[in-house]
Design a protein around this motif. Structure first.
Motif, PDB file in Angstrom:
ATOM      1  N   ALA A  39       0.806  -1.216   0.000  1.00 24.85           N
ATOM      2  CA  ALA A  39       0.000   0.000   0.000  1.00 24.85           C
ATOM      3  C   ALA A  39       0.835   1.259   0.000  1.00 24.85           C
ATOM      4  N   SER A  40       2.155   1.103  -0.109  1.00 24.41           N
ATOM      5  CA  SER A  40       3.055   2.238   0.046  1.00 24.41           C
ATOM      6  C   SER A  40       2.976   3.235  -1.092  1.00 24.41           C
ATOM      7  N   CYS A  41       2.262   2.924  -2.165  1.00 21.86           N
ATOM      8  CA  CYS A  41       2.155   3.877  -3.257  1.00 21.86           C
ATOM      9  C   CYS A  41       1.361   5.106  -2.840  1.00 21.86           C
ATOM     10  N   ALA A  42       0.595   4.975  -1.748  1.00 30.09           N
ATOM     11  CA  ALA A  42      -0.181   6.117  -1.280  1.00 30.09           C
ATOM     12  C   ALA A  42       0.699   7.002  -0.426  1.00 30.09           C
ATOM     13  N   CYS A  43       1.564   7.774  -1.093  1.00 31.12           N
ATOM     14  CA  CYS A  43       2.542   8.596  -0.396  1.00 31.12           C
ATOM     15  C   CYS A  43       2.142  10.062  -0.463  1.00 31.12           C
ATOM     16  N   VAL A  44       2.506  10.818   0.564  1.00 33.08           N
ATOM     17  CA  VAL A  44       2.261  12.252   0.572  1.00 33.08           C
ATOM     18  C   VAL A  44       3.537  12.943   0.983  1.00 33.08           C
ATOM     19  N   MET A  45       3.701  14.214   0.632  1.00 32.44           N
ATOM     20  CA  MET A  45       4.837  15.010   1.044  1.00 32.44           C
ATOM     21  C   MET A  45       4.387  15.919   2.173  1.00 32.44           C
ATOM     22  N   ILE A  46       5.192  15.999   3.223  1.00 34.93           N
ATOM     23  CA  ILE A  46       4.795  16.802   4.373  1.00 34.93           C
ATOM     24  C   ILE A  46       5.720  17.995   4.524  1.00 34.93           C
ATOM     25  N   ALA A 104      10.890  17.514   4.472  1.00 35.02           N
ATOM     26  CA  ALA A 104       9.974  16.995   3.466  1.00 35.02           C
ATOM     27  C   ALA A 104      10.260  15.509   3.337  1.00 35.02           C
ATOM     28  N   ALA A 105       9.241  14.675   3.517  1.00 38.34           N
ATOM     29  CA  ALA A 105       9.448  13.227   3.478  1.00 38.34           C
ATOM     30  C   ALA A 105       8.217  12.527   2.945  1.00 38.34           C
ATOM     31  N   ALA A 106       8.437  11.463   2.174  1.00 34.18           N
ATOM     32  CA  ALA A 106       7.329  10.613   1.744  1.00 34.18           C
ATOM     33  C   ALA A 106       6.881   9.763   2.926  1.00 34.18           C
ATOM     34  N   ARG A 107       5.602   9.460   3.007  1.00 32.93           N
ATOM     35  CA  ARG A 107       5.085   8.693   4.138  1.00 32.93           C
ATOM     36  C   ARG A 107       4.688   7.297   3.682  1.00 32.93           C
ATOM     37  N   THR A 108       5.676   6.504   3.315  1.00 33.49           N
ATOM     38  CA  THR A 108       5.442   5.113   2.981  1.00 33.49           C
ATOM     39  C   THR A 108       5.147   4.329   4.256  1.00 33.49           C
ATOM     40  N   LEU A 109       4.259   3.343   4.177  1.00 35.60           N
ATOM     41  CA  LEU A 109       3.915   2.537   5.347  1.00 35.60           C
ATOM     42  C   LEU A 109       4.874   1.361   5.490  1.00 35.60           C
ATOM     43  N   GLN A 167      10.673   4.145  15.055  1.00 35.85           N
ATOM     44  CA  GLN A 167      12.065   4.603  15.082  1.00 35.85           C
ATOM     45  C   GLN A 167      12.260   5.790  14.150  1.00 35.85           C
ATOM     46  N   GLU A 168      11.662   5.725  12.965  1.00 33.14           N
ATOM     47  CA  GLU A 168      11.800   6.822  12.017  1.00 33.14           C
ATOM     48  C   GLU A 168      11.224   8.116  12.585  1.00 33.14           C
ATOM     49  N   GLY A 207      14.627   5.091   7.588  1.00 33.37           N
ATOM     50  CA  GLY A 207      14.423   3.677   7.881  1.00 33.37           C
ATOM     51  C   GLY A 207      13.366   3.105   6.964  1.00 33.37           C
ATOM     52  N   CYS A 208      12.387   3.957   6.627  1.00 36.46           N
ATOM     53  CA  CYS A 208      11.313   3.576   5.705  1.00 36.46           C
ATOM     54  C   CYS A 208      11.174   4.600   4.584  1.00 36.46           C
ATOM     55  N   ASN A 209      11.412   5.872   4.899  1.00 36.18           N
ATOM     56  CA  ASN A 209      11.192   6.963   3.947  1.00 36.18           C
ATOM     57  C   ASN A 209      12.429   7.824   3.754  1.00 36.18           C
ATOM     58  N   MET A 210      12.596   8.307   2.523  1.00 37.67           N
ATOM     59  CA  MET A 210      13.618   9.302   2.234  1.00 37.67           C
ATOM     60  C   MET A 210      13.109  10.659   2.723  1.00 37.67           C
TER      61      MET A 210
END
Length: 255
Positions: A22-29, A102-107, A115-116, A81-84
């Motif tokens: 489901a990680s394609c549902a990413c947003v930038m914060i 600014a980071a993508a929010r992959t699950l 940890q991230e 750890g999960c997101n750039m």
């Protein structure tokens, strides 16, 4: 230090594959609030990739790389750890302030995400920094370390640095001595601090750290399967795996 292996994570979180799918549902914060203001005169010792070894005194997950990249143009980034993630920072002497991230929010698995988040939360606060060899320590306003990192270059090379703090000891005394051990050149480093006496050397492709032990004469050190016994300008290297009849190798000081 608490560590948790990836194998344990897979057992603990059977939904990891589903979450990853489901990680394609990413947003930038916080992207809109990021200001492109480069820091000036970034110290060379601070520039590079740093691998987190401890966050807030809680350790890190084993085999999970949480990396902070600090660039000479005043930008930072890396892998939580999960997101750039990416951002800009400012410097004031030994204080560093990381701007909005600014980071993508992959699950990912909950423990990885936790940890991230701790890692990114630490970067939200103004911190003091100190580089000691290949280690970077970030310290909070109360003077306590909030994150410890090691150079990713030294970590990937298979080398590790070890720091020992000896209560009641002053500065450590270190001395390097080169020996000829039966045709093999052995460079020994003697380290003394308070009641602790160590010697490090390499022989036959093995790196040895030996600790001083009781001896009737000279100085005797034991480490791994080796005994290193010095008297005057000579040392004898014993391999205990060869039994008590091993005569040892005589090593003569060369410098």
């Amino acid at each position: 230090m608490w560590r948790q292996s990836r194998a344990d994570l897979r057992k603990e979180f059977p939904m990891l594959k589903a979450l990853t799918a489901a990680s394609c549902a990413c947003v930038m914060i916080e992207l809109a609030s990021m200001q492109s203001v480069a820091a000036e005169n970034v110290p060379q010792e601070l520039i590079g990739s740093w691998l987190a070894e401890d966050i807030g005194g809680g350790g890190v997950i084993d085999d999970l790389e949480t990396v902070l990249d600090i660039h000479e143009d005043g930008t930072y980034g890396g892998m939580g750890g999960c997101n750039m993630f990416t951002g800009v920072f400012s410097l004031s002497e030994r204080t560093i302030t990381f701007g909005p991230t600014a980071a993508a929010r992959t699950l990912c698995a909950p423990a990885i995400m936790e940890q991230e988040q701790k890692f990114l939360d630490t970067l939200k606060n103004e911190v003091s920094w100190k580089v000691d060899g290949r280690r970077l320590t970030l310290t909070g306003s109360n003077g306590a370390p909030v994150m410890r990192l090691v150079s990713a270059e030294s970590a990937s090379s298979g080398m590790a640095e070890l720091t020992l703090r000896i209560p009641g000891a002053g500065a450590a005394d270190r001395q390097r001595v080169r020996y000829d051990c039966g045709g093999e050149t052995v460079e020994a480093e003697y380290i003394n601090a308070g009641s602790v006496s160590l010697v490090t050397f390499s022989t036959g492709g093995h790196f040895i750290v030996a600790s001083g032990v009781l001896s009737g004469s000279g100085a005797r050190y034991a480490g791994d399967r080796y005994i290193w016994w010095t008297e005057g300008d000579e040392a004898t290297l014993f391999d205990v795996s060869k039994g008590e009849e091993d005569p040892g190798i005589l090593c003569e000081r060369r410098g």
